[in-house]
Design a protein around this motif. Structure first.
Motif, PDB file in Angstrom:
ATOM      1  N   SER A  22      29.993  37.961  40.884  1.00 23.10           N
ATOM      2  CA  SER A  22      31.066  38.088  40.354  1.00 23.10           C
ATOM      3  C   SER A  22      32.292  37.817  41.768  1.00 23.10           C
ATOM      4  O   SER A  22      31.844  36.885  42.951  1.00 23.10           O
ATOM      5  CB  SER A  22      31.492  40.034  41.177  1.00 23.10           C
ATOM      6  OG  SER A  22      32.619  40.431  41.360  1.00 23.10           O
ATOM      7  N   ALA A  23      32.953  37.264  41.301  1.00 27.84           N
ATOM      8  CA  ALA A  23      34.046  36.486  41.419  1.00 27.84           C
ATOM      9  C   ALA A  23      35.700  37.421  41.777  1.00 27.84           C
ATOM     10  O   ALA A  23      35.937  38.158  41.433  1.00 27.84           O
ATOM     11  CB  ALA A  23      35.117  35.254  40.469  1.00 27.84           C
ATOM     12  N   THR A  24      35.342  37.605  43.141  1.00 29.22           N
ATOM     13  CA  THR A  24      35.816  39.035  43.839  1.00 29.22           C
ATOM     14  C   THR A  24      37.512  38.498  44.064  1.00 29.22           C
ATOM     15  O   THR A  24      38.083  39.413  44.498  1.00 29.22           O
ATOM     16  CB  THR A  24      35.234  39.012  44.755  1.00 29.22           C
ATOM     17  OG1 THR A  24      35.481  38.514  46.035  1.00 29.22           O
ATOM     18  CG2 THR A  24      34.236  39.332  44.789  1.00 29.22           C
ATOM     19  N   ASP A  25      37.903  37.309  44.526  1.00 29.95           N
ATOM     20  CA  ASP A  25      39.145  37.114  44.404  1.00 29.95           C
ATOM     21  C   ASP A  25      40.337  36.895  43.060  1.00 29.95           C
ATOM     22  O   ASP A  25      41.172  36.607  43.191  1.00 29.95           O
ATOM     23  CB  ASP A  25      39.845  35.251  45.173  1.00 29.95           C
ATOM     24  CG  ASP A  25      39.312  34.291  44.646  1.00 29.95           C
ATOM     25  OD1 ASP A  25      39.134  34.242  43.235  1.00 29.95           O
ATOM     26  OD2 ASP A  25      40.685  33.362  44.007  1.00 29.95           O
ATOM     27  N   GLU A  26      39.374  36.997  42.157  1.00 27.51           N
ATOM     28  CA  GLU A  26      40.491  37.516  40.503  1.00 27.51           C
ATOM     29  C   GLU A  26      39.812  37.976  39.858  1.00 27.51           C
ATOM     30  O   GLU A  26      38.049  38.627  39.665  1.00 27.51           O
ATOM     31  CB  GLU A  26      39.642  36.068  39.563  1.00 27.51           C
ATOM     32  CG  GLU A  26      39.915  34.254  40.575  1.00 27.51           C
ATOM     33  CD  GLU A  26      41.223  34.375  40.371  1.00 27.51           C
ATOM     34  OE1 GLU A  26      42.229  34.641  39.221  1.00 27.51           O
ATOM     35  OE2 GLU A  26      42.257  33.396  41.258  1.00 27.51           O
ATOM     36  N   ALA A  27      40.573  39.034  39.938  1.00 27.97           N
ATOM     37  CA  ALA A  27      40.679  40.299  39.279  1.00 27.97           C
ATOM     38  C   ALA A  27      40.073  40.330  37.943  1.00 27.97           C
ATOM     39  O   ALA A  27      39.990  40.126  37.410  1.00 27.97           O
ATOM     40  CB  ALA A  27      41.669  41.472  39.607  1.00 27.97           C
ATOM     41  N   GLY A  28      38.112  41.432  38.068  1.00 29.59           N
ATOM     42  CA  GLY A  28      37.975  41.492  36.414  1.00 29.59           C
ATOM     43  C   GLY A  28      37.099  39.785  36.469  1.00 29.59           C
ATOM     44  O   GLY A  28      37.298  39.770  35.335  1.00 29.59           O
ATOM     45  N   ILE A  29      36.627  39.142  36.841  1.00 25.44           N
ATOM     46  CA  ILE A  29      35.540  38.059  36.504  1.00 25.44           C
ATOM     47  C   ILE A  29      34.373  38.531  37.104  1.00 25.44           C
ATOM     48  O   ILE A  29      34.070  38.539  38.692  1.00 25.44           O
ATOM     49  CB  ILE A  29      36.160  36.787  37.065  1.00 25.44           C
ATOM     50  CG1 ILE A  29      37.505  36.367  36.544  1.00 25.44           C
ATOM     51  CG2 ILE A  29      35.302  35.747  36.731  1.00 25.44           C
ATOM     52  CD1 ILE A  29      38.525  35.725  37.025  1.00 25.44           C
ATOM     53  N   GLY A  30      33.278  38.257  36.335  1.00 23.44           N
ATOM     54  CA  GLY A  30      32.233  38.795  36.765  1.00 23.44           C
ATOM     55  C   GLY A  30      31.417  37.809  35.711  1.00 23.44           C
ATOM     56  O   GLY A  30      31.947  37.174  34.920  1.00 23.44           O
ATOM     57  N   PHE A  31      29.286  37.096  35.858  1.00 22.02           N
ATOM     58  CA  PHE A  31      28.815  36.738  35.541  1.00 22.02           C
ATOM     59  C   PHE A  31      27.790  37.331  35.227  1.00 22.02           C
ATOM     60  O   PHE A  31      26.592  38.223  36.060  1.00 22.02           O
ATOM     61  CB  PHE A  31      28.432  35.087  36.302  1.00 22.02           C
ATOM     62  CG  PHE A  31      29.527  34.282  36.746  1.00 22.02           C
ATOM     63  CD1 PHE A  31      31.071  33.555  35.511  1.00 22.02           C
ATOM     64  CD2 PHE A  31      30.960  35.022  38.235  1.00 22.02           C
ATOM     65  CE1 PHE A  31      31.811  33.281  36.164  1.00 22.02           C
ATOM     66  CE2 PHE A  31      31.709  34.292  37.940  1.00 22.02           C
ATOM     67  CZ  PHE A  31      32.576  33.635  37.320  1.00 22.02           C
ATOM     68  N   SER A  32      27.071  37.060  33.268  1.00 17.22           N
ATOM     69  CA  SER A  32      26.155  37.565  33.423  1.00 17.22           C
ATOM     70  C   SER A  32      25.169  36.531  32.932  1.00 17.22           C
ATOM     71  O   SER A  32      25.406  35.777  31.786  1.00 17.22           O
ATOM     72  CB  SER A  32      26.332  38.436  32.607  1.00 17.22           C
ATOM     73  OG  SER A  32      25.323  39.179  32.236  1.00 17.22           O
TER      74      SER A  32
END
Length: 379
Positions: A223-233
């Motif tokens: 998850s990219a936590t400084d950008e709201a709502g960005i994760g990786f799968s």
């Protein structure tokens, strides 16, 4: 955009994984606008005759969620806590390698809270994927797997797992990007799905499910936590053959993929995990999810503040901007500090007040909780 250029735009990365924690941060600072209130306040269509009798009724989203949750588990290992899901009829679970790294035997807990002993039968050394076998679950129908890369930008998805130890959690979103690649030693991540569904530590290894079909599209991993709502799968099709090979021929000995290979990787990185816990507390409040926010408080705090009082204390607080999260070690946990600016609705109008907050974060029953908090106004 090349892998190198894309990585240059990202400072670091969060593995949303083991230990109701186990995270790497993309821009660990400025965890974006989270929310708190008073800061220390404690109809379906009928099938027609013309419709073919053999036609299969399309599942509703609620049905997809209910069916999927039965096949998603929480995994506890020496590295902490993560998620996994049944992918075949042998009782085999897919998860992330970093969830079970360093462990041969793990504990698996189902939605019904039944616990089983699981054995790691395959684990990647450079690909963040592993297979855990639970023989008692071989009679359980697995999730349907999308065996080719079918996801496209805009597709609606569901992310299932146990973020921050909150089991049976489902978040929704879309595929917001394709082809993302980066490295987090010892793993290489290639051609990932970027997703808008919020994920957090403990989500690692859980399935990314199509909200339309219920098929598994990927394994939630970061998850990219400084950008709201960005994760990786990780796309499921890219690791399925390897997983099936381990299921067919289990490893007799597991390779060493412990956290010794990387100082950045730690299944229980208490400082980062504590920051993530406070961030999730604010995110839940910002979304109006007071139940989740309250669940992140420690037992002592909850004993002094009922849920009803906790919720009512935030009803006149609007959006809250949060500054840089910092953490210092303390016995059994961390002290997390942050400056926030709260939108407060008063009888005289709306004002914006800045507070300097400090939270004591520590483990209770294996999960990080916000034990105590204090704050003061900043002029």
């Amino acid at each position: 955009m090349s892998k190198g250029i894309w990585i240059s735009m990202i400072a670091c990365l969060l593995i949303a994984g083991a230990g109701a924690g186990g995270t790497y941060w993309i821009h660990q600072s400025a965890e974006r606008d989270l929310n708190e209130g008073p800061l220390l306040a404690a109809a379906g269509q009928t099938q027609t005759a013309a419709q073919p009798a053999a036609a299969k009724a399309k599942k509703t989203r609620k049905e997809i969620i209910e069916d999927s949750q039965k096949r998603v588990v929480t995994i506890e290992s020496g590295e902490g806590l993560g998620s996994g899901f049944l992918y075949n009829g042998k009782g085999d679970l897919l998860t992330n390698a970093h969830v079970v790294a360093g462990s041969r035997d793990v504990t698996v807990r189902t939605m019904s809270h039944k616990e089983y002993k699981g054995k790691v039968i395959g684990i990647g050394t450079d690909t963040d994927v592993a297979v855990v076998r639970v023989t008692e679950l071989k009679a359980t129908q697995p999730l349907q797997i999308a065996r080719s890369n079918k996801a496209e930008i805009g597709d609606e998805i569901l992310a299932l797992g146990s973020p921050l130890g909150l089991e049976n959690t489902v978040t929704t979103g879309i595929i917001s990007g394709l082809g993302r690649s980066f490295d987090i030693e010892p793993y290489t991540y290639s051609n990932l799905y970027q997703i808008s569904a919020p994920i957090a530590p403990g989500n690692s290894g859980g399935p990314l499910v199509s909200a339309e079909t219920g098929d598994v599209l990927g394994i939630n991993s970061a998850s990219a936590t400084d950008e709201a709502g960005i994760g990786f799968s990780i796309p499921i099709a890219s690791v399925l053959k390897q997983a099936e090979a381990w299921s067919e021929h289990p490893m007799s000995e597991l390779p060493d993929v412990s956290s010794d290979d990387s100082d950045d990787y730690d299944g229980r990185d208490t400082l980062a995990d504590s920051q993530s816990t406070v961030a999730s507390f604010y995110q839940s409040l910002n979304a109006g999810d007071y139940v989740t926010a309250y669940s992140l408080l420690g037992s002592d705090w909850q004993s002094k503040t009922s849920y009803e009082d906790f919720r009512s204390g935030y009803l006149k607080t609007g959006y809250i901007s949060i500054g840089t999260l910092t953490a210092e070690e303390q016995d059994g946990g961390a002290m997390v500090s942050v400056d926030i600016t709260a939108e407060e609705r008063r009888d005289t109008g709306t004002v914006y007040q800045t507070y300097r907050m400090s939270y004591s974060v520590g483990y209770e029953n294996g999960n990080l909780k916000i034990l105590h908090g204090k704050g003061k106004k900043v002029d």
